[in-house]
Design an enzyme around this catalytic site. Structure first.
Site, PDB file in Angstrom:
ATOM      1  CB  SER A 215      -0.958   0.004   1.195  1.00 27.47           C
ATOM      2  OG  SER A 215      -2.015  -0.900   0.970  1.00 27.47           O
TER       3      SER A 215
ATOM      4  N   GLY B 188       3.507   9.429   6.499  1.00 29.12           N
ATOM      5  CA  GLY B 188       4.004   8.102   6.180  1.00 29.12           C
ATOM      6  C   GLY B 188       2.944   7.209   5.601  1.00 29.12           C
ATOM      7  CG  HIS B 189       0.677   4.776   2.987  1.00 27.84           C
ATOM      8  ND1 HIS B 189       0.266   3.453   3.045  1.00 27.84           N
ATOM      9  CD2 HIS B 189      -0.426   5.490   2.607  1.00 27.84           C
ATOM     10  CE1 HIS B 189      -1.014   3.382   2.722  1.00 27.84           C
ATOM     11  NE2 HIS B 189      -1.463   4.595   2.449  1.00 27.84           N
TER      12      HIS B 189
ATOM     13  N   GLY C 246       2.804  -0.785   3.977  1.00 28.33           N
ATOM     14  CA  GLY C 246       2.258  -1.631   2.940  1.00 28.33           C
ATOM     15  C   GLY C 246       2.527  -3.097   3.204  1.00 28.33           C
TER      16      GLY C 246
ATOM     17  CB  SER D 127       2.389  -7.590  -1.182  1.00 24.56           C
ATOM     18  OG  SER D 127       3.776  -7.665  -0.922  1.00 24.56           O
TER      19      SER D 127
ATOM     20  N   GLY E 274       3.459 -11.862   1.861  1.00 20.33           N
ATOM     21  CA  GLY E 274       4.716 -12.172   2.522  1.00 20.33           C
ATOM     22  C   GLY E 274       5.785 -11.113   2.385  1.00 20.33           C
TER      23      GLY E 274
END
Length: 430
Positions: free
Chosen positions: A54, A272-273, A275, A277, A279
């Site tokens: 993300s 910030g961000h 993320g 996916s 693994g």
């Protein structure tokens, strides 16, 4: 933070491979550990590509802002002005800005695979007619993956290019981000990490193409640090850091700007961000007033999350002098525990909060029908987490991979009717 700390932390969380980068006082510092894959190991370095999950949303939001600066998109215009084919369950109008700050009222999203063709986003948008709506538009923030898929479709319709081509033209090529890619054919010709779940290679490497606007980029930490530097220096994008929606009881932040989570840590404002996916996990944090940024990526689930958190916190404290601490939960109270214990759900997941008599335990499982219908293997469900209550109907997870994750309960007439976890709303069903 030094390489010894980085390596020791990776070993503690059994992370096969990880990389991090820090920008401080204009200088770049790189850290790396381990291998790209336990099956086909290559050493990880600062140029190894990891899936960012993300964190990709910051690229999608920035691409929309570039189009807005050129007068091609109005953030406060209805999405249907750019995606006239859009149909939603209640016929509501939502704005472009509401997609980018998660206030559209769209649920998290659909897990339907719409293929790898150039029509993947268009087909996903067609499926939104059946997506659950969790709140009126503009009423509250509720994290939505499909909202960013829809933003990607805006980019396609406005530019006449595929989403991936447009982001490359608007951002990646002008910024010289040569180690940032959507295309698997581009990724496979470079050194790249694969995800793992508890030490086993996670397959598929990434999910369907329609997920790209919300989570499809693969990049090196060197390129991700360039991306952070760009946002530190781009004065015309400073508006992305201004609050547009308030968050409550969330470790994601105190507010959302445009594509960024905004959070005050130890009296210092940050953006910030994160993320995730299959693994693989990424974390990006920027402190604009200090000219500081830190990125961390790891290829192990579920412990890549606390690993990245530990790295980011250590870098913040050692380089920027900013201490980030989790709140202390209240002592166990049987009356309060009984009020929140129960079963909650949304379109994709089922949550159970159990009262053990001495504490609370939270478990979140993917709906069986979602897992059964999936055309690809989905990550395993997480083990239950211990939960501690905070003041004002808020809570914090106190153990496991999501230690420090915060959320809150909602009430109607004094009765708990819902719970928010990581920006996603679960309604009470039992």
């Amino acid at each position: 933070m030094d390489n010894d700390f980085f390596a020791e932390t990776a070993r503690h969380f059994a992370v096969p491979g990880a990389a991090a980068a820090v920008l401080h006082d204009g200088r770049e510092h790189f850290f790396r550990h381990g291998v790209t894959s336990v099956e086909n190991p290559l050493p990880v370095d600062e140029n190894t590509l990891f899936l960012l999950g993300s964190v990709t949303k910051t690229y999608t939001a920035t691409a929309v802002m570039r189009l807005a600066a050129a007068g091609r998109v109005d953030l406060d215009a209805p999405v249907r002005a750019y995606v006239p084919e859009l149909e939603l369950a209640d016929g509501r109008e939502i704005t472009v800005r509401q997609l980018l700050n998660h206030t559209s009222g769209l649920d998290w999203g659909t897990l339907v695979d719409t293929g790898e063709g150039d029509d993947a986003l268009a087909r996903h948008v067609a499926a939104l007619a059946t997506l659950k709506l969790v709140a009126p538009a503009g009423e509250r923030a509720s994290y939505s993956q499909s909202g960013f898929t829809l933003a990607g479709r805006i980019i396609e319709n406005v530019t006449g290019q595929t989403y991936e081509q447009a982001v490359t033209t608007l951002l990646l090529e002008p910024l010289g981000l040569r180690d940032t890619h959507f295309d698997r054919d581009a990724v496979m010709t470079r050194r790249f990490a694969v995800g793992h779940e508890k030490g086993v290679v996670a397959r598929p490497w990434r999910h369907w193409r329609a997920n790209n606007p919300g989570g499809g980029i693969a990049a090196s930490v060197a390129d991700l640090l360039k991306w952070a530097r760009f946002h530190l220096e781009a004065a015309d994008l400073a508006g992305m850091r201004r609050p547009t929606a308030v968050l409550r009881g969330s470790n994601l932040g105190d507010a959302i700007g445009v594509g960024w989570f905004l959070r005050e840590i130890d009296g210092v404002r940050t953006i910030g961000h994160g993320g995730s996916s299959n693994g693989q996990f990424a974390e990006l944090l920027i402190v604009p007033e200090r000219g500081f940024a830190v990125v961390s990526v790891a290829n192990q689930g579920p412990d890549g999350i606390p690993f990245n958190q530990a790295v980011v916190r250590k870098a913040l404290e050692d380089f920027a002098g900013v201490a980030d601490r989790d709140p202390e939960p209240l002592p166990y109270n049987a009356v309060d525990a009984r009020q929140v214990a129960g079963r909650y759900d949304n379109d994709a997941m089922v949550m159970t909060i159990d009262d053990t008599g001495t504490g609370l335990v939270l478990e979140v499982l993917l709906r069986p029908e979602i897992r059964d219908a999936a055309e690809v293997e989905l990550p395993a469900d997480h083990a239950p987490f211990p939960l501690g209550l905070l003041r004002a109907d808020e809570y914090v997870i106190t153990g496991g991979a999501f230690t420090g994750q915060r959320g809150f309960f909602t009430r109607e007439d004094g009765v708990v009717v819902g719970v928010d976890l990581a920006g996603r709303l679960f309604g009470r069903v039992g």
